[in-house]
Design a protein around this motif. Structure first.
Motif, short mmCIF file in Angstrom:
data_model
loop_
_atom_site.label_atom_id
_atom_site.label_comp_id
_atom_site.label_asym_id
_atom_site.label_seq_id
_atom_site.Cartn_x
_atom_site.Cartn_y
_atom_site.Cartn_z
N ASN A 1 1.12 -24.95 -48.00
CA ASN A 1 1.11 -26.12 -47.13
C ASN A 1 2.02 -27.18 -47.70
O ASN A 1 1.60 -28.13 -48.32
N TYR A 2 3.31 -26.93 -47.50
CA TYR A 2 4.33 -27.82 -48.02
C TYR A 2 4.11 -29.20 -47.45
O TYR A 2 4.25 -29.43 -46.26
N ALA A 3 3.73 -30.13 -48.31
CA ALA A 3 3.53 -31.48 -47.82
C ALA A 3 4.79 -32.29 -48.07
O ALA A 3 5.00 -32.77 -49.17
N LEU A 4 5.63 -32.41 -47.06
CA LEU A 4 6.78 -33.31 -47.17
C LEU A 4 6.27 -34.70 -46.81
O LEU A 4 5.34 -34.85 -46.03
N TYR A 5 6.90 -35.74 -47.37
CA TYR A 5 6.49 -37.10 -47.03
C TYR A 5 7.02 -37.42 -45.64
O TYR A 5 8.24 -37.45 -45.44
N PRO A 6 6.12 -37.66 -44.66
CA PRO A 6 6.54 -37.76 -43.26
C PRO A 6 7.43 -38.97 -42.97
O PRO A 6 8.30 -38.91 -42.10
N HIS A 7 7.22 -40.07 -43.73
CA HIS A 7 7.99 -41.29 -43.45
C HIS A 7 9.36 -41.28 -44.10
O HIS A 7 10.18 -42.14 -43.84
N MET A 8 9.62 -40.30 -44.96
CA MET A 8 10.91 -40.25 -45.64
C MET A 8 11.85 -39.28 -44.95
O MET A 8 11.41 -38.30 -44.35
N THR A 9 13.16 -39.52 -45.07
CA THR A 9 14.13 -38.55 -44.57
C THR A 9 14.11 -37.33 -45.49
O THR A 9 13.52 -37.36 -46.58
N ILE A 10 14.80 -36.28 -45.05
CA ILE A 10 14.89 -35.07 -45.86
C ILE A 10 15.60 -35.39 -47.19
O ILE A 10 15.16 -34.96 -48.25
N MET A 11 16.66 -36.18 -47.08
CA MET A 11 17.37 -36.61 -48.29
C MET A 11 16.41 -37.27 -49.27
O MET A 11 16.36 -36.93 -50.45
N GLU A 12 15.60 -38.21 -48.77
CA GLU A 12 14.67 -38.94 -49.65
C GLU A 12 13.58 -38.02 -50.19
O GLU A 12 13.15 -38.15 -51.34
#
Ligand code: ADP
Ligand code: MG
Length: 353
Positions: free
Chosen positions: A82-93
């Motif tokens: 369950n890859y938790a990417l930070y939703p408010h950040m861009t992919i770069m960030e």
């Protein structure tokens, strides 16, 4: 980085999740940690990552004891199911985040992110937010984020289980080629035997927290040490039946009938103890592809109960006097249920009764 586990145990309140695990993972190799759900794969990975502490034993990196060292002081990149990417950040960030935590300067961060984005083929996604990405793209980002610090070890816990079958195959090949390119010691957790067979240098197979076998995919498939290993690898699975072994000859038991089985190769597994000069009850194992159709005078007789097509292979469910076995054949042989066939075994494995 070489990883060594020395008599590692992990007990939770009333569960022994990992029992006496000793294994060496060589530098630059990809090892799949394989086994059924609940066998201790994630627990083992967490202990290597330093997110969990072993109840007993030691974990060494390049010969140095890292057992009590905190996760952030280990040179490790991790990817979860369950890859938790930070939703408010861009992919770069998102990808740059581990670098930011380490106070890497902005210019260098951008350079590094661009480099891994290129490797993972996600350069054109860098300005988007995670919600605009497909599951496969998000997982690429998670991998990029794990390798951006250029860790010495990459740990992946069922990273592809949320993806559809086709994408899973594509991404596992990419992970494999990335691992080779970076020459990074990688542990890949999966419950999918086919996935493990296709990408590993070595497979570490666990059951109930106990190591069953640690070997190359080929060795594990061709020379399983016990019945669990033999049954876990291969689809459709190996046929198992009661039998007798007597001085080089094998007999199959079906009900109260004993049939001599023509065999080309007999494989003694590590668990089978041959008592010379004495007939011995055992469990026989034959892979479907090793159960071959033959002429009447070469094999034992059976009736086809059903015909099953799986991709390019055709599997026949054959009834031999009440014993049901699966044999493999191909499209050109036009078999139908009800047909009479004759079978012999190319290879038979012997297990303890
Ligand atoms: P796998 O990843 O192979 O599916 P796990 O390593 O997650 O298995 O779990 C192994 C065993 O340990 C299971 O029986 C699980 O229920 C138990 N377990 C895992 N984590 C905990 C925990 N934090 N507390 C208690 N039991 C746990
Ligand atoms: Mg798990």
């Amino acid at each position: 980085m070489k990883i060594q586990l020395r008599n590692v145990y992990k007990n939770y309140k009333n569960v022994e999740a990992v029992k006496d695990l000793t294994v060496d993972i060589e530098d630059g190799t990809l090892v799949c940690l394989l086994g059924p759900s609940g066998c201790g794969k994630s627990t083992t990975l967490s202990m290597i990552a330093g997110l969990d502490t072993p109840t007993g034993g030691e974990i060494l990196f390049n010969g140095e004891n890292f057992t009590g060292i905190a996760a952030e002081d280990r040179d490790i990149g991790m990817v979860f199911q369950n890859y938790a990417l930070y939703p408010h950040m861009t992919i770069m960030e998102n990808i740059a985040f581990p670098l930011k935590m380490r106070n890497v300067k902005k210019k260098e961060r951008i350079e590094k992110v661009k480099r891994v984005a290129k490797i993972m083929q996600i350069e054109e996604l860098l300005n988007r937010k995670p919600s605009k990405l497909s599951g496969g793209q998000q997982q690429r980002v998670a991998i990029a984020r794990a390798i951006v610090k250029e860790p010495k070890i990459l740990l992946l816990d069922e990273p592809l289980s949320n993806l559809d079958a086709r994408l899973r195959i594509e991404l596992r090949e990419e992970i494999r080629s990335l691992q080779r390119k970076l020459n990074i010691t990688t542990i890949f957790v999966t419950h999918d035997q086919e996935e493990a067979l296709s990408i590993s240098d070595k497979i570490l197979l666990l059951n109930n927290g106990v190591l069953q076998q640690y070997s190359t995919p080929k060795d594990m498939y061709m020379s399983p040490k016990n019945k669990f290993v033999a049954g876990f690898l291969g689809n459709p699975p190996m046929n198992f039946m009661c039998g007798t072994y007597d001085s080089g000859k094998v007999f199959v038991e079906s009900g109260n009938i004993t049939l001599p089985l023509p065999v080309e190769i007999l494989k003694f597994t590590e668990e089978f103890k041959d008592k010379p000069g004495q007939a011995e009850k055992c469990t026989l194992g034959i892979r479907p592809e090793d159960l071959v159709l033959c002429d009447r005078d070469e094999g034992i007789e059976g009736n086809i109960i059903s015909v099953q097509t799986l991709g390019k292979e055709v599997y026949l469910n054959v009834d031999i006097k009440g014993l049901m076995l699966t044999a493999c054949t191909s499209w050109e042989n036009n078999y139908n249920s009800g047909d009479k066939v004759y079978l012999r075994a190319k290879r038979v494995y012997l297990f303890n009764k």
